[in-house]
Write a protein that holds these residues in place. Structure first.
Motif, PDB file in Angstrom:
ATOM      1  N   ILE A 266       9.056  -5.269  10.872  1.00 25.56           N
ATOM      2  CA  ILE A 266       7.882  -4.492  11.256  1.00 25.56           C
ATOM      3  C   ILE A 266       6.658  -5.332  10.937  1.00 25.56           C
ATOM      4  CG2 ILE A 266       6.571  -2.371  10.829  1.00 25.56           C
ATOM      5  CD1 ILE A 266       9.316  -1.144   9.909  1.00 25.56           C
ATOM      6  N   VAL A 267       5.788  -5.534  11.947  1.00 28.15           N
ATOM      7  CA  VAL A 267       4.588  -6.355  11.784  1.00 28.15           C
ATOM      8  C   VAL A 267       3.379  -5.425  11.778  1.00 28.15           C
ATOM      9  CG1 VAL A 267       3.210  -8.225  12.758  1.00 28.15           C
ATOM     10  CG2 VAL A 267       5.702  -8.256  13.007  1.00 28.15           C
ATOM     11  N   ALA A 268       2.521  -5.593  10.775  1.00 32.68           N
ATOM     12  CA  ALA A 268       1.337  -4.742  10.650  1.00 32.68           C
ATOM     13  C   ALA A 268       0.106  -5.601  10.395  1.00 32.68           C
ATOM     14  CB  ALA A 268       1.519  -3.741   9.518  1.00 32.68           C
TER      15      ALA A 268
ATOM     16  N   MET B 136      -5.074   9.733  11.749  1.00 34.53           N
ATOM     17  CA  MET B 136      -4.025   8.750  11.845  1.00 34.53           C
ATOM     18  C   MET B 136      -2.831   9.236  11.023  1.00 34.53           C
ATOM     19  SD  MET B 136      -4.116   4.680  10.959  1.00 34.53           S
ATOM     20  CE  MET B 136      -5.445   4.412  12.095  1.00 34.53           C
ATOM     21  N   ALA B 137      -1.623   9.121  11.587  1.00 34.76           N
ATOM     22  CA  ALA B 137      -0.416   9.584  10.908  1.00 34.76           C
ATOM     23  C   ALA B 137       0.051   8.559   9.884  1.00 34.76           C
ATOM     24  CB  ALA B 137       0.691   9.819  11.926  1.00 34.76           C
ATOM     25  N   THR B 138       0.636   9.042   8.831  1.00 36.15           N
ATOM     26  CA  THR B 138       1.219   8.187   7.812  1.00 36.15           C
ATOM     27  C   THR B 138       2.732   8.250   7.945  1.00 36.15           C
ATOM     28  OG1 THR B 138      -0.622   8.601   6.313  1.00 36.15           O
ATOM     29  CG2 THR B 138       1.429   7.799   5.333  1.00 36.15           C
ATOM     30  N   VAL B 139       3.355   7.080   7.989  1.00 35.58           N
ATOM     31  CA  VAL B 139       4.805   6.997   8.140  1.00 35.58           C
ATOM     32  C   VAL B 139       5.341   6.083   7.052  1.00 35.58           C
ATOM     33  CG1 VAL B 139       6.675   6.264   9.661  1.00 35.58           C
ATOM     34  CG2 VAL B 139       4.627   7.307  10.631  1.00 35.58           C
ATOM     35  N   HIS B 140       6.425   6.484   6.432  1.00 33.12           N
ATOM     36  CA  HIS B 140       7.077   5.631   5.445  1.00 33.12           C
ATOM     37  C   HIS B 140       7.976   4.650   6.191  1.00 33.12           C
ATOM     38  CE1 HIS B 140       5.671   7.872   1.978  1.00 33.12           C
ATOM     39  NE2 HIS B 140       5.808   8.940   2.739  1.00 33.12           N
ATOM     40  N   LEU B 141       7.642   3.368   6.125  1.00 35.39           N
ATOM     41  CA  LEU B 141       8.348   2.362   6.905  1.00 35.39           C
ATOM     42  C   LEU B 141       9.813   2.232   6.535  1.00 35.39           C
ATOM     43  CD1 LEU B 141       5.663  -0.431   7.236  1.00 35.39           C
ATOM     44  CD2 LEU B 141       6.278   1.345   8.861  1.00 35.39           C
ATOM     45  N   ASP B 142      10.165   2.571   5.303  1.00 37.42           N
ATOM     46  CA  ASP B 142      11.571   2.490   4.925  1.00 37.42           C
ATOM     47  C   ASP B 142      12.422   3.487   5.712  1.00 37.42           C
ATOM     48  OD1 ASP B 142      10.276   4.526   3.511  1.00 37.42           O
ATOM     49  OD2 ASP B 142      11.683   4.437   1.844  1.00 37.42           O
TER      50      ASP B 142
ATOM     51  N   SER C 135      -9.169   0.050   5.634  1.00 36.02           N
ATOM     52  CA  SER C 135      -8.316   0.292   4.471  1.00 36.02           C
ATOM     53  C   SER C 135      -6.893   0.670   4.879  1.00 36.02           C
ATOM     54  CB  SER C 135      -8.915   1.404   3.603  1.00 36.02           C
ATOM     55  OG  SER C 135      -8.973   2.609   4.350  1.00 36.02           O
ATOM     56  N   ASP C 136      -6.605   0.685   6.186  1.00 32.47           N
ATOM     57  CA  ASP C 136      -5.282   1.064   6.686  1.00 32.47           C
ATOM     58  C   ASP C 136      -4.487  -0.165   7.113  1.00 32.47           C
ATOM     59  OD1 ASP C 136      -5.785   3.850   6.497  1.00 32.47           O
ATOM     60  OD2 ASP C 136      -6.842   3.789   8.425  1.00 32.47           O
ATOM     61  N   LEU C 137      -3.186  -0.021   7.126  1.00 33.50           N
ATOM     62  CA  LEU C 137      -2.295  -0.987   7.766  1.00 33.50           C
ATOM     63  C   LEU C 137      -1.792  -0.329   9.034  1.00 33.50           C
ATOM     64  CD1 LEU C 137      -0.191  -2.484   4.843  1.00 33.50           C
ATOM     65  CD2 LEU C 137      -1.860  -3.656   6.271  1.00 33.50           C
ATOM     66  N   VAL C 138      -1.895  -1.034  10.165  1.00 36.02           N
ATOM     67  CA  VAL C 138      -1.511  -0.500  11.464  1.00 36.02           C
ATOM     68  C   VAL C 138      -0.364  -1.339  12.010  1.00 36.02           C
ATOM     69  CG1 VAL C 138      -2.291  -0.007  13.805  1.00 36.02           C
ATOM     70  CG2 VAL C 138      -3.863   0.289  11.878  1.00 36.02           C
ATOM     71  N   VAL C 139       0.741  -0.679  12.361  1.00 36.93           N
ATOM     72  CA  VAL C 139       1.881  -1.381  12.925  1.00 36.93           C
ATOM     73  C   VAL C 139       1.511  -1.852  14.325  1.00 36.93           C
ATOM     74  CG1 VAL C 139       4.264  -1.147  13.731  1.00 36.93           C
ATOM     75  CG2 VAL C 139       3.560  -0.089  11.572  1.00 36.93           C
TER      76      VAL C 139
END
Length: 77
Positions: free
Chosen positions: A28-30, A1-7, A35-39
């Protein structure tokens, strides 16, 4: 799973499949997935910006008064 900085995404312009600008990412709704947050959604457009007002009682009253709460112009992607 990719990690993206939401800012890096908030405030970015979004284009339709035809290349027309439909607005900016306003919200942005997640959801938590283990243990992950998924958009799950991006809220885009002029009414997405107004939707943020609904977090307060005064904002909700204003949106209801002007009948803007469920109006076209809010895109959920």
């Amino acid at each position: 799973m990719a990690t993206v900085h939401l800012d890096h995404l908030a405030g970015r312009r979004v284009f339709s499949e035809h290349g027309r600008s439909i607005g900016y990412i306003e919200e942005i709704v997640a959801e938590r997935d283990g243990s992950d947050l998924v958009v799950i959604e991006f809220h885009v457009g002029i009414f997405a910006a107004l939707e943020r007002l609904s977090a307060s009682t005064i904002g909700t009253a204003l949106l209801d008064f002007f009948a803007l709460r469920r109006r076209e112009g809010l895109y959920r992607i």
